[in-house]
Structure formats: C-alpha cells, structure tokens
Design an enzyme around this catalytic site. Structure first.
Site, PDB file in Angstrom:
ATOM      1  N   ASP A  96       0.799  -1.086   0.250  1.00  0.00           N
ATOM      2  CA  ASP A  96       0.062  -0.026   0.211  1.00  0.00           C
ATOM      3  C   ASP A  96       0.989   1.227   0.119  1.00  0.00           C
ATOM      4  O   ASP A  96       1.912   1.244   0.550  1.00  0.00           O
ATOM      5  CB  ASP A  96      -0.892   0.084   1.066  1.00  0.00           C
ATOM      6  N   THR A  97       0.369   2.330  -0.623  1.00  0.00           N
ATOM      7  CA  THR A  97       1.240   3.517  -0.622  1.00  0.00           C
ATOM      8  C   THR A  97       0.176   4.628  -0.246  1.00  0.00           C
ATOM      9  O   THR A  97      -0.738   4.726  -0.955  1.00  0.00           O
ATOM     10  CB  THR A  97       1.795   3.667  -1.901  1.00  0.00           C
TER      11      THR A  97
END
Length: 205
Positions: free
Chosen positions: A85-86
C-alpha cells in the site's frame, strides 16, 4: 532461489499497473489477486502504521479467498503473497486517492513549488507456512512550479485520479517539474524493489 525460479510461486495482491510493471522488471513470474476491502474503514494516526495495516488487511482478504479454493496447500512449492500500500503525505496530512477531479487539482497545485513524501508498505506472506514479514519505505519528493496548463492536462487525461495523492512522478508531464527525489522512484510507484527482494528472501528461509 533466483528470480523466475520455479521453486516458488508469487501472487501479487494488487491491481496496480505500476506494481505489476516493477515486479516484471525484477524478473518474477506471478499471478494477480485483488482484495475487496474497505480502505476508508481502516484509520491509523501515523502514515507508516496506516500503510502496514492496509497491506495486512489486503493480505488477510486474499488469504481467506485462497483458503476457500480447493487445491489450497496442495502445491509442493511455497507460494508467496505480496501485498502493498502507498499513501502520500503532504504537510503532515495523509492523502489517498482523490475523491474527484477538483480534489486531484487541489492536491497537484499544492505540490507545485513544494514537496511531498510517499510512504509505501510491502508485506510478504509465505502461504505454506504462515511466515509473514512487512516493512515500510519513505521517499521525499521536491517540485519546481507546475504550470496550470500541465495540471489541466493531467486532470483531463485522468490517470492521476486513480493514484494516492494524485501523484505520478514518472509521468512524462510531471517529470520535468520534479526537482529532487530522496529515495527510489519504484518506492514512489508503490513497490520498493530492494525491500521487496529482501522480504521475499526472508520468507523463503
């Protein structure tokens, strides 16, 4: 075990085109599975904690799908699930995907002449033995002034609407206005190569 080795399988738990591209560049063959989770339902104060929690939720959702499939655990070779995830951090605030064109415009205008950071998590789970390790990586990005016309063109094209913080530093329209990147572009794109490689190795020990 070398990249591309048939001694283990990889599942990329993401529909991200950028992450797919990075894993191909790393020399791996992989399958893709996506997790339907309510990302907005997961809240953490620190961006580092948030991206780790989101990667874990994605991994758990995919693992439960795998466990329902008939031949789960029958393969001789281990299967590694990579979840990631970012988020973008701007002036201390976490930015996820923009809600609409107006928010995307507001995000990009904020980067103009300023700076932002990305925090990316990688979580590798060995489906066969349950081993799981995850870490996060942070990159600082500094920008020159971005002309309004460029922002208009980015919004009209639409890709920025589907990424955290409406931020695509490798985009041909954005690239000329990136002053400095403290960290790696692959991390900004959502899958830091060195960290992913390290976690894959650890999961196979």
């Amino acid at each position: 075990m070398e990249p591309g080795s048939s001694l283990f399988k990889i599942i990329l738990g993401s529909s991200s085109v950028a992450r797919r591209k990075i894993l191909v560049e790393m020399g791996y063959d992989f399958a893709i599975m996506t997790a339907d989770i309510d990302e907005k339902g997961i809240r953490k104060e620190k961006p580092e904690e948030l991206v780790m929690a989101l990667a874990e939720a994605k991994a758990d959702a995919i693992l439960s799908k795998l466990q329902k499939s008939e031949n789960h655990g029958m393969d001789a070779e281990p299967t590694l699930l990579i979840a990631a995830d970012t988020v973008v951090v701007y002036e201390g605030t976490v930015r996820e995907k923009p809600l609409n064109m107006e928010e995307a415009r507001q995000f990009i205008q904020g980067y103009s002449g300023g700076h932002a950071a990305t925090v990316s998590s990688v979580l590798v789970t060995n489906v066969k033995n349950g081993f799981r390790r995850g870490e996060w990586d942070k990159v600082e990005i500094y920008f020159h002034d971005i002309p309004d016309q460029v922002i208009d063109d980015l919004i009209e094209e639409g890709k920025v609407l589907y990424v955290a913080g409406a931020l695509i530093i490798e985009h041909p329209l954005v690239l000329p206005y990136v002053k400095q990147v403290v960290g790696t572009t692959d991390s900004v794109m959502g899958l830091p190569k060195a960290l992913t490689e390290k976690l894959i190795k650890e999961a196979l020990l």
